[in-house]
Design an enzyme around this catalytic site. Structure first.
Site, PDB file in Angstrom:
ATOM      1  N   ALA A   1      41.501  45.489  70.124  1.00  0.00           N
ATOM      2  CA  ALA A   1      40.611  44.120  70.059  1.00  0.00           C
ATOM      3  C   ALA A   1      39.434  44.571  69.506  1.00  0.00           C
ATOM      4  O   ALA A   1      39.499  45.365  68.613  1.00  0.00           O
ATOM      5  CB  ALA A   1      40.223  44.814  71.603  1.00  0.00           C
ATOM      6  N   LYS A   2      38.787  43.757  69.629  1.00  0.00           N
ATOM      7  CA  LYS A   2      37.236  43.965  68.974  1.00  0.00           C
ATOM      8  C   LYS A   2      36.725  45.211  68.529  1.00  0.00           C
ATOM      9  O   LYS A   2      35.725  45.266  67.757  1.00  0.00           O
ATOM     10  CB  LYS A   2      36.093  42.733  69.042  1.00  0.00           C
ATOM     11  CG  LYS A   2      37.231  41.685  68.552  1.00  0.00           C
ATOM     12  CD  LYS A   2      35.986  40.003  68.844  1.00  0.00           C
ATOM     13  CE  LYS A   2      37.180  39.108  67.807  1.00  0.00           C
ATOM     14  NZ  LYS A   2      36.290  37.705  68.248  1.00  0.00           N
ATOM     15  N   ARG A   3      37.079  45.599  70.325  1.00  0.00           N
ATOM     16  CA  ARG A   3      36.572  46.877  69.819  1.00  0.00           C
ATOM     17  C   ARG A   3      36.786  48.442  69.614  1.00  0.00           C
ATOM     18  O   ARG A   3      36.564  49.107  68.805  1.00  0.00           O
ATOM     19  CB  ARG A   3      36.398  47.660  71.507  1.00  0.00           C
ATOM     20  CG  ARG A   3      37.778  47.515  72.079  1.00  0.00           C
ATOM     21  CD  ARG A   3      37.765  47.858  73.587  1.00  0.00           C
ATOM     22  NE  ARG A   3      38.975  48.130  74.363  1.00  0.00           N
ATOM     23  CZ  ARG A   3      39.594  47.248  74.677  1.00  0.00           C
ATOM     24  NH1 ARG A   3      38.835  46.189  74.631  1.00  0.00           N
ATOM     25  NH2 ARG A   3      40.765  47.281  75.226  1.00  0.00           N
TER      26      ARG A   3
END
Ligand code: GLU
Length: 293
Positions: A249-251
């Protein structure tokens, strides 16, 4: 009909290796069919989209070796299309759905919905709408702020399709997914509606995206039918997980393309990573043989 595919990133963060994989699959599918690819920036959610991410996403796609063969002129290269410049089309579709009696206005907050639901729902999907506002007669002007418009799904109907990667798949409306948002209370068109309107208007023949969006495809097929539009083919590509099995994910900044680039990786190094090659091969070889749409 010639093959037309699209890359449709949301500029709410920088791209990671998982995005690159899905986009690479999309580019391979277009190449295998001798087709066209366009770039569309899904930037309707202005509260989460940032110009720096738009620029970053385009730069990272180019760096990774992706290109598209059509788009507005952008300093001698093809630029992206922007959803934020196409809102009149979404309004038109909203009005068509209203006229056809497909929608109801909903005043439930997320908390209302959470407290009214009984059934568990898929971890990466929204809860099935409990039907609270379903039978209210709409009184509002469609674009009144503070009103959410939901699509009333045909309860009990099986919505199935042949995914070009996974083969035959299907879900039951009202059980596996519920009445979904097509227009948000802050005046922003919902993802499902904007995506359908654009994929149809842009003449996309095959949508390639991550398999986390399989259920969205069931919703979108209902919108195609309600709007009288022919759906494209769909190809849902396998997703990439981190070393603990958690989906990227973007994290996951450490697997961000720009971070990897700064660490000295070249795009070719990344494309040769065993995990990348393995998923790419599995994605492209799985399911039904590619066919000319
Ligand atoms: N902008 C959406 C996303 O990044 C697009 C999904 C799609 O390909 O339909 O999740």
């Amino acid at each position: 009909m010639a093959y037309r595919g699209r890359l449709a990133p949301s500029p709410t963060g920088y791209l990671h290796l998982g995005h690159a994989l899905t986009f690479w699959v999309a580019a391979e599918r277009a190449r295998m069919h001798d087709g066209e690819l366009i770039l569309r920036i899904d930037d309707l959610d202005q509260s989460r989209s940032r110009p720096k991410f738009v620029a970053g996403v385009v730069e990272d796609l180019r760096w990774f070796g992706l290109s598209w063969s059509e788009g507005p002129d952008c300093g001698g290269a093809f630029g992206p299309y922007f959803q934020s410049a196409r809102t009149d089309r979404y309004e038109e579709a909203l009005n068509t759905l209203l006229e056809r009696g497909c929608l109801f206005s909903c005043r439930c907050s997320r908390r209302d919905i959470r407290s009214a639901i009984q059934a568990p729902h898929a971890a990466d999907d929204e809860p099935v709408y409990p039907g609270t506002c379903r039978t209210l007669v709409p009184r509002e002007d469609p674009l009144t702020r503070g009103v959410t418009w939901r699509f009333r799904v045909p309860d009990g109907e099986r919505i199935g399709f042949v995914d070009h990667c996974r083969g035959s798949v299907g879900w039951v409306a009202g059980r596996d997914f519920g009445d979904f948002v097509v227009w948000r209370s802050d005046g922003v068109p919902g993802y499902q509606l904007a995506c359908v309107v654009d994929d149809a208007a842009m003449g996309i023949t095959e949508v390639v995206r991550g398999e986390d969006l399989l259920l969205s495809t069931a919703r979108q097929l209902l919108l195609y039918r309600a709007l009288g539009l022919a759906p494209p083919g769909f190809f849902h590509s396998p997703l990439m997980n981190d070393d603990r099995g958690v989906r990227l994910a973007k994290r996951h900044a450490a697997l961000g393309l720009r971070q990897l680039r700064e660490e000295g990786w070249s795009a070719e190094d990344l494309r040769q990573l065993p995990a990348f090659r393995d998923l790419l091969g599995r994605g492209l070889q799985a399911g039904v043989a590619p066919k000319t749409p």
